[in-house]
Structures are given as C-alpha cells and as structure tokens.
Design an enzyme around this catalytic site. Structure first.
Site, PDB file in Angstrom:
ATOM      1  N   THR A 187       8.942   8.897   7.169  1.00 15.38           N
ATOM      2  CA  THR A 187       8.851   7.181   7.362  1.00 15.38           C
ATOM      3  C   THR A 187      10.929   6.286   6.948  1.00 15.38           C
ATOM      4  O   THR A 187      10.976   6.726   6.525  1.00 15.38           O
ATOM      5  CB  THR A 187       8.680   6.531   6.146  1.00 15.38           C
ATOM      6  OG1 THR A 187       8.915   7.419   4.862  1.00 15.38           O
ATOM      7  CG2 THR A 187       6.976   6.665   5.585  1.00 15.38           C
ATOM      8  N   GLU A 331       1.892   7.583   8.175  1.00 16.39           N
ATOM      9  CA  GLU A 331       1.197   8.363   7.713  1.00 16.39           C
ATOM     10  C   GLU A 331      -0.003   9.407   8.336  1.00 16.39           C
ATOM     11  O   GLU A 331      -1.151   8.957   8.251  1.00 16.39           O
ATOM     12  CB  GLU A 331       1.157   7.955   6.407  1.00 16.39           C
ATOM     13  CG  GLU A 331       1.389   8.041   5.536  1.00 16.39           C
ATOM     14  CD  GLU A 331       3.270   6.804   5.333  1.00 16.39           C
ATOM     15  OE1 GLU A 331       3.394   5.824   6.686  1.00 16.39           O
ATOM     16  OE2 GLU A 331       3.683   7.060   4.335  1.00 16.39           O
ATOM     17  N   LYS A 444       3.631 -14.536  -3.196  1.00 16.22           N
ATOM     18  CA  LYS A 444       2.484 -15.268  -4.713  1.00 16.22           C
ATOM     19  C   LYS A 444       3.221 -16.169  -5.601  1.00 16.22           C
ATOM     20  O   LYS A 444       3.992 -16.512  -6.290  1.00 16.22           O
ATOM     21  CB  LYS A 444       2.708 -13.729  -5.813  1.00 16.22           C
ATOM     22  CG  LYS A 444       2.166 -12.729  -5.068  1.00 16.22           C
ATOM     23  CD  LYS A 444       1.949 -11.299  -6.169  1.00 16.22           C
ATOM     24  CE  LYS A 444       1.704  -9.969  -5.541  1.00 16.22           C
ATOM     25  NZ  LYS A 444       3.044  -9.257  -4.916  1.00 16.22           N
ATOM     26  N   TRP A 449      -2.338 -16.346  -3.375  1.00 13.81           N
ATOM     27  CA  TRP A 449      -1.805 -15.392  -2.573  1.00 13.81           C
ATOM     28  C   TRP A 449      -1.310 -16.298  -1.009  1.00 13.81           C
ATOM     29  O   TRP A 449      -2.298 -16.860   0.144  1.00 13.81           O
ATOM     30  CB  TRP A 449      -2.511 -13.997  -1.919  1.00 13.81           C
ATOM     31  CG  TRP A 449      -2.019 -13.007  -3.295  1.00 13.81           C
ATOM     32  CD1 TRP A 449      -1.675 -13.991  -3.865  1.00 13.81           C
ATOM     33  CD2 TRP A 449      -2.728 -11.626  -2.524  1.00 13.81           C
ATOM     34  NE1 TRP A 449      -1.606 -12.138  -4.975  1.00 13.81           N
ATOM     35  CE2 TRP A 449      -1.696 -11.649  -3.745  1.00 13.81           C
ATOM     36  CE3 TRP A 449      -2.756 -10.548  -2.346  1.00 13.81           C
ATOM     37  CZ2 TRP A 449      -2.759  -9.871  -4.455  1.00 13.81           C
ATOM     38  CZ3 TRP A 449      -3.135  -9.382  -1.916  1.00 13.81           C
ATOM     39  CH2 TRP A 449      -2.401  -8.665  -3.000  1.00 13.81           C
TER      40      TRP A 449
END
Ligand code: ADP
Length: 551
Positions: A187, A331, A444, A449
């Site tokens: 990654t 992944e 936040k 949110w």
C-alpha cells in the site's frame, strides 16, 4: 462426503497457457512516442514469458519463492514478467515508481527482492538507491535509457533481450499449491510504513474471473483496453490477468501518461475501454476540450481509486464515453464493487444516481457496516459506518518479512478475520455501496461529520473549478472545520463568495457545512497513484504555507 470433481489448482500459468494459445492472436500494443507503437501477440508474449522464466531460473538462479521486482511502466515486457515470475513459482513484486526514494528502498528491503527488472528510463530512479539495497543480486534492464548510472553496481546487470534470447519458448510450469504467493504489492503508506499485501494464485485467478463478468468490466476479445492504471497500482486493477483469460487486447501507454499522448493513443489505436483514477480523466477532459479528437471508439471507462465527481461522469457521458465507477483497495485485489445499475433503473432518472455510487458487491465479496460502538448497521441506504469486507480475493493479513508469520494488526482486521477498510459509507438494501469519506478524511465539526468528498464534488461541478480538495483543519470552536483548496480553470472569473453561494444555492450543501477557509492553489498535490494528497495539504496549512482567506 467428498465431491467427485477434479482438484485442479487455479494457477497463473494456466491463465498464461490459455491466453497465449486460445487467444494467441490478441495483442499487447505499447506506445513508443514514435510513429509506430510496438505490437506483440499474446502467443509471442507466452513464448517470451517462458524464455524469461528459463533465464531467471538458469542464469539468475531464481528459486522457490524468491522475489522478482519490477520497476516498470505499463508495457509488453511488464506483462511478460507478470506471467513468467508467478508461473515458475517465484513471487512478482511490482514497485511503485512514484514513491519517494526512502519508501522505495524500505519496500525493496522489506520484501528482500533478489532481482529487479527495470525500464531503462527508470535507471536514474534506481541507481542512487542501489548502495542501500543489499538483497538485490541482479538488475535486468529493458527498453531505452542510459545504462551508465549502473556502472559499478554490486548487483549484476543484464540486458532483458540478451538474457532471454535463444532460450526455449516453452516451459514445464510447475503444479503449485494454488494458495502460494504469486505477487505482492505494498500500500502506498499514506499513514505509517507501507504494508505488504501478498496475492495467491488462487486469489488472482478468482479475481480475474470476477473482472471478466458482465456486471463487472465484462470485456471480450472484440475489445481493446487502454490500461492507464499502472501495473504497480494493484496489478493494474487485474486487467493483465483478466485479459489473458478472454483475449481482450491491451493498449499500454508506457511512460506517455500526459493528456496529449493519451488523447493521441485513443484517436490512433481506437480502444473501446480504458481504466484510470479520476485525476487522469480530469486532465484528458481538459485536453479534449482544448483540442478535440475523435474518441468515438472509447465507450466504456472504468474509474476508481477515488470517488468519481458527478461533473466528470456527466462530461464523459456527453462525449460518449460511459463511465463505470468502481471501488477497491490494494487489500481487495482491488475489485470490491462495480457500479452497474440494476435492470429496473435502466433509462430512468435513478440510473445516474446508481452509477455515482461506488457500486454493487459481487457474489465473491461479503460486506458489513460497523458503527462507532462496534455495532452492526443495517443495509438501509442511510446508516453510515465503517465498511468491512471478506472474500477469496481480500487480504486477511499483511506480510511481515520472510521469516515471520503474516501479520494481522488488530486495527486493520476484525477478530473474526474481516478486513476493516477505513472507508465510511452506507449500503442500500440491494447491495450498492455509497462512500461518504475515508475515516481519516472525514471532517468532525462540533460532533457532526462533514463529508470532504461531497464538498469536493459540489465545488468541482462549478464551471470555473478545475479541481478542488477539502481537508479538515483544527478549529477552536468546532474542533475541525473544512478548508477548501481550489484550482481554477484558465480565465475563471469566480471568487470565494460566489463559490460559497454556489455551494448552497446550486449544490444544496447545508449552511453549517460550508467552508469558512478558502485558498487557491496551482494544483492539488497528488499521491504516488494520482489521488489527492490530503496529508500534504493538511501539513501545508499547519505550516502556514497556504494563503488562506476567511469568509
Ligand atoms: P492508498 O490507500 O495508498 O490510496 P489504495 O489504492 O489501496 O491505496 O487505496 C484504497 C482506497 O482508495 C480505498 O480504501 C478508498 O478510500 C479509496 N477509493 C478507491 N476507490 C474509490 C472510489 N470509487 N470512491 C471513493 N474512494 C475510493
């Protein structure tokens, strides 16, 4: 009771053998920047992959699961390595050529790469790292580029063409355990050290079948796919393997990834399909508007890697290039979801909304949403939580060095073995995923949110905005508030007040979500795989390096 079926391992050598025989006439065309691109048939690639495997085994001493790295653009030789290395039983390690030198060296050492196949044009990147790469025994150079910087290297240097010349074009590929390592990819390490994902023959085989399903990319031997997504970016989203199953021709851009040569490739070679991250397509769009070309062959464009802005999808639709949005990660091999609208939405207003979601889960990927307290959330299209996935081509752990057990850090995998994606979103009752943000990019603000992606998409739907990235910045009163970073088009006449008004009046963003902090940048910094690099933006803001206006 056991089944009565044959137990034939799902091996990459079988994909190669099939593709180079049954689809022997299909082609890999590599852009050269000269009058004629370079063309090679699947049959030729099959023969040369066998030659490469002989050379790796007999000349370079590659054994068992030795790691053979590639530092290459998308081209025919890279496809040969893609098949030769895993088919002979070794492990292909694709290196991301856009990583900072430090990280690249770290990754080569972590994987203990023994051989690297490098494009000549990338020698300037590799050569300075060599003193720090003790495991590397052989460097195989392919294609144009000055070899001089490799003089004095401790590793032996070979020419790709000389190395494979004259060797047998057939290879008795070993019958491996299908669960063995075939390829690895790290990654890009946006947080902490990069993490190694190791794909098995089985996972690659099953993922390739998924890529080929009609509700996925669904290409056939009538298609030519322009593979812009790099072969080091999650196996070019599985395309090289999938195309060898079905005979899809591949058009490889090599190092010619700028908008003008891409437009030239589309006009000249007439691909029917293309795949890349949104930033590539934004660039191509600007190029096509400035200098229109005939892009009529290109009817399907797979966009993934980050959210596809609605304005981009609409602009591509208008040019006859139908966007198919997809979601995935290193992944997840990477195909996780593909946004093919369901039958009942065809031709209705709902259709566009379905296409803008990240897509529907295929049978091979199970999904669940987890709330902040660990509770399971329903698939109701409204409850937002962290996405977790499980399946035969989903990672269950990270690579932890050659002598250790694979690593399962608790923050990325649940106790019952699911991958925690770090992506936040909702799932509709019919299995369509809508991501609102990456957990680490969500803003936040005072206990609520704000989705950075929603603000970005809204901004990018303004005709004067070329690109926009929104990041959370610290705020005394609210904890965090959005900072809007905007790239204006040439000749743009808008200003921050007008953009802010546009967000509420045209894009219907709630007032409390509107950014107070605004800045103009020349371009949004990008990660090594072409996504907005929000970490860099946050840092630049913290260091006072951005000229911020407060409204
Ligand atoms: P990196 O983590 O370095 O960016 P990956 O390519 O593995 O490397 O990135 C996977 C992530 O990219 C996903 O977890 C998700 O956040 C994002 N992503 C991929 N596709 C999409 C998409 N279609 N829409 C929104 N985000 C996406």
């Amino acid at each position: 009771m056991l089944s009565t079926m044959q137990d034939v391992p799902l091996l990459i050598s079988r994909i190669l053998t099939h593709g180079s025989r049954v689809h022997g006439a299909s082609r890999v065309t590599t852009w050269t920047g000269e009058a004629e691109p370079h063309r090679r048939t699947f049959a030729e690639i099959g023969g040369r992959a066998a030659q490469l495997a002989h050379a790796l085994r007999d000349e370079l001493g590659v054994r068992d699961d030795d790691r053979v790295a590639t530092l290459m653009w998308n081209n025919a030789e890279h496809v040969e390595a893609y098949f030769a290395v895993p088919a002979m039983g070794a492990v292909l390690h694709t290196l991301n050529l856009r990583l900072p030198a430090e990280q690249l060296a770290w990754i080569v050492n972590h994987a203990a790469d023994k051989v690297v196949v490098v494009n000549g044009s990338l020698i300037p990147l590799l050569a300075p790292l060599l003193p720090r790469l003790p495991t590397l025994e052989h460097i195989v150079v392919s294609g144009p580029g000055d070899r001089a910087p490799l003089a004095g290297a401790a590793a032996r240097v070979h020419e790709y063409e000389d190395l494979i010349a004259g060797r047998p074009t057939g290879y008795d590929w070993p019958e491996l355990d299908e669960r063995r390592a075939a390829a690895m990819c790290y990654t890009s390490g946006t947080t902490g050290d990069p993490k190694g994902v190791v794909y098995s023959h089985r996972s690659v085989y099953l993922h390739s079948m998924q890529v080929n399903m009609a509700q996925s990319m669904g290409l056939t031997d009538r298609d030519t796919s322009l593979v812009v997504v790099p072969q080091f970016h999650v196996n070019a989203w599985g395309l090289p393997h999938a195309t060898f199953m079905t005979g899809v021709n591949m058009l490889m851009p090599d190092r010619f990834l700028q908008p003008a040569p891409l437009a030239g490739m589309i006009e000249g070679e007439r691909p029917t399909h293309a795949a890349a991250v949104p930033t590539i397509w934004q660039g191509l769009l600007a190029e096509l508007h400035a200098r229109p070309r005939d892009v009529s062959s290109l009817t399907q464009v797979t966009i993934g890697g980050s959210a596809c802005p609605p304005s981009l999808m609409a602009a591509f639709d208008a040019l006859g290039m139908r966007v198919c949005h997809a979601w995935g990660m290193t992944e997840t091999s990477p195909l996780g979801t593909v946004a093919r609208p369901p039958a009942h939405a065809a031709g209705t207003e709902e259709e566009f909304a379905y296409r803008l979601t990240q897509g529907r889960f295929p049978a091979g990927v199970e999904a669940r949403l987890t709330g902040p307290g660990g509770e399971r959330l329903p698939w109701d299209g409204a409850s937002a939580g962290e996405l977790e996935v499980r399946g035969a081509w989903i990672a269950g752990a990270y690579y932890n060095g050659p002598d250790a057990e694979p690593l399962r850090p608790t923050d990325k995998f649940s106790e019952d073995g699911w991958l925690k994606t770090g992506d936040v979103g909702t799932i509709s009752p019919d299995g369509f995923l809508t991501l609102t943000d990456r957990a680490k990019d969500v803003i936040k603000s005072g206990g609520e949110w704000i989705s950075s992606v929603e603000l970005e998409n809204a901004l990018m739907s303004h005709p004067d905005v070329a690109e926009a990235a929104v990041v959370a910045v610290p705020d005394e009163k609210w904890g965090e508030r959005p900072l809007a970073t905007v790239v204006l088009r040439e000749g743009a006449r808008t200003d921050f007040e007008a953009l802010r008004a546009f967000l509420t009046e045209e894009a219907h963003i709630a007032r409390w979500q509107l950014p107070e902090r605004w800045t103009i940048v020349e371009s949004v910094p990008k990660t090594s795989v072409g996504k907005f690099d929000k970490k860099v933006l946050r840092r630049r803001y913290a260091e006072g390096d951005l000229d911020v206006t407060r409204l």
